[in-house]
Design a protein around this motif. Structure first.
Motif, PDB file in Angstrom:
ATOM      1  N   LYS A 119      29.551  36.887  40.494  1.00 24.65           N
ATOM      2  CA  LYS A 119      28.350  36.710  41.190  1.00 24.65           C
ATOM      3  C   LYS A 119      27.956  37.844  42.123  1.00 24.65           C
ATOM      4  N   ASN A 120      26.588  38.009  42.601  1.00 30.16           N
ATOM      5  CA  ASN A 120      26.122  38.855  43.527  1.00 30.16           C
ATOM      6  C   ASN A 120      26.126  40.260  43.151  1.00 30.16           C
ATOM      7  N   GLY A 121      25.994  40.604  41.856  1.00 28.83           N
ATOM      8  CA  GLY A 121      25.968  41.999  41.229  1.00 28.83           C
ATOM      9  C   GLY A 121      27.287  42.538  41.559  1.00 28.83           C
ATOM     10  N   GLU A 122      28.494  42.003  41.619  1.00 27.98           N
ATOM     11  CA  GLU A 122      29.672  42.694  41.893  1.00 27.98           C
ATOM     12  C   GLU A 122      30.023  43.399  40.786  1.00 27.98           C
ATOM     13  N   LYS A 123      30.483  44.610  40.988  1.00 27.06           N
ATOM     14  CA  LYS A 123      30.869  45.655  39.898  1.00 27.06           C
ATOM     15  C   LYS A 123      32.034  45.182  39.131  1.00 27.06           C
ATOM     16  N   ILE A 124      31.789  45.213  37.837  1.00 28.12           N
ATOM     17  CA  ILE A 124      32.814  44.967  36.769  1.00 28.12           C
ATOM     18  C   ILE A 124      33.132  46.179  36.018  1.00 28.12           C
ATOM     19  N   GLY A 125      34.085  46.063  34.988  1.00 25.40           N
ATOM     20  CA  GLY A 125      34.430  47.043  34.063  1.00 25.40           C
ATOM     21  C   GLY A 125      33.294  47.527  33.106  1.00 25.40           C
ATOM     22  N   LEU A 126      32.511  46.773  32.987  1.00 24.33           N
ATOM     23  CA  LEU A 126      31.322  47.249  31.963  1.00 24.33           C
ATOM     24  C   LEU A 126      30.282  48.226  32.484  1.00 24.33           C
ATOM     25  N   ALA A 180      40.405  40.127  29.013  1.00 25.48           N
ATOM     26  CA  ALA A 180      38.802  39.879  29.110  1.00 25.48           C
ATOM     27  C   ALA A 180      38.381  38.906  30.040  1.00 25.48           C
ATOM     28  N   ILE A 181      39.102  38.002  30.458  1.00 27.42           N
ATOM     29  CA  ILE A 181      38.688  37.065  31.716  1.00 27.42           C
ATOM     30  C   ILE A 181      38.668  37.689  32.791  1.00 27.42           C
ATOM     31  N   ILE A 182      39.782  38.377  33.370  1.00 27.76           N
ATOM     32  CA  ILE A 182      40.013  39.034  34.711  1.00 27.76           C
ATOM     33  C   ILE A 182      38.877  40.267  34.905  1.00 27.76           C
ATOM     34  N   PHE A 183      38.856  40.964  33.709  1.00 26.28           N
ATOM     35  CA  PHE A 183      38.187  42.425  34.218  1.00 26.28           C
ATOM     36  C   PHE A 183      36.730  42.216  33.694  1.00 26.28           C
ATOM     37  N   TYR A 184      36.663  41.649  32.582  1.00 24.32           N
ATOM     38  CA  TYR A 184      34.880  41.656  32.125  1.00 24.32           C
ATOM     39  C   TYR A 184      34.068  40.413  32.184  1.00 24.32           C
ATOM     40  N   TYR A 185      34.457  39.617  32.831  1.00 24.90           N
ATOM     41  CA  TYR A 185      33.848  38.472  32.919  1.00 24.90           C
ATOM     42  C   TYR A 185      32.744  38.524  34.252  1.00 24.90           C
ATOM     43  N   PRO A 186      31.477  38.391  33.962  1.00 26.54           N
ATOM     44  CA  PRO A 186      30.540  38.896  35.139  1.00 26.54           C
ATOM     45  C   PRO A 186      30.826  37.914  36.275  1.00 26.54           C
ATOM     46  N   ALA A 243      45.609  43.991  37.640  1.00 27.60           N
ATOM     47  CA  ALA A 243      45.708  42.656  36.867  1.00 27.60           C
ATOM     48  C   ALA A 243      45.452  43.185  35.444  1.00 27.60           C
ATOM     49  N   ALA A 244      44.243  43.754  35.174  1.00 29.78           N
ATOM     50  CA  ALA A 244      43.785  43.686  33.705  1.00 29.78           C
ATOM     51  C   ALA A 244      44.593  44.894  33.055  1.00 29.78           C
ATOM     52  N   TYR A 245      44.992  45.981  33.987  1.00 30.32           N
ATOM     53  CA  TYR A 245      45.816  46.969  33.124  1.00 30.32           C
ATOM     54  C   TYR A 245      47.209  46.252  32.726  1.00 30.32           C
ATOM     55  N   GLY A 246      47.825  45.345  33.507  1.00 27.36           N
ATOM     56  CA  GLY A 246      49.026  44.687  33.007  1.00 27.36           C
ATOM     57  C   GLY A 246      48.796  44.025  31.523  1.00 27.36           C
ATOM     58  N   GLY A 247      47.553  43.589  31.355  1.00 32.46           N
ATOM     59  CA  GLY A 247      47.644  43.199  29.871  1.00 32.46           C
ATOM     60  C   GLY A 247      47.290  44.151  28.996  1.00 32.46           C
TER      61      GLY A 247
END
Length: 117
Positions: free
Chosen positions: A106-113, A98-104, A60-64
């Motif tokens: 819950k529960n320590g789920e992995k994100i892009g950063l 930014a919203i889809i991929f980098y927004y923190p 989804a983020a890659y589409g942007g």
């Protein structure tokens, strides 16, 4: 920077590979352009697997990112100057990434950063 690097490489593979196939089929270049484009497109499928986020968020983020890179590709390789709507759409796509991929999450789920996991 980790995630942006892989987004950039994936974008180059997808747009570059697609462009080579385009040249082969639409501009009558040699079939070798199409074959090499197919190989580069295969690499595009591999590169996103290096992202630390879930598949659906990565794509989804890659589409942007693809939208942003396609506008730049048109400018640098085809000489097409982006108009106001191209720029506005690119800004909207950037916000979506930014919203889809980098927004923190819950529960320590992995994100892009977080390349440490």
């Amino acid at each position: 920077m980790y995630s942006l690097f892989f987004f950039f490489i994936a974008g180059l593979c997808e747009i570059g590979g697609g462009y080579l196939v385009w040249l082969w089929l639409r501009e009558s270049y040699s079939w070798i352009f199409g074959a090499f484009g197919g190989l580069v497109l295969f690499l595009y499928g591999v590169v996103p697997t290096f992202q630390k986020a879930h598949f659906h968020r990565t794509y989804a983020a890659y589409g942007g990112i693809f939208i942003i890179m396609a506008i730049f590709w048109g400018y640098f390789f085809e000489g097409v100057i982006p108009d106001m709507f191209d720029i506005l759409g690119t800004i909207v796509a950037s916000l979506g990434v930014a919203i889809i991929f980098y927004y923190p999450r819950k529960n320590g789920e992995k994100i892009g950063l977080n390349p440490s996991e």
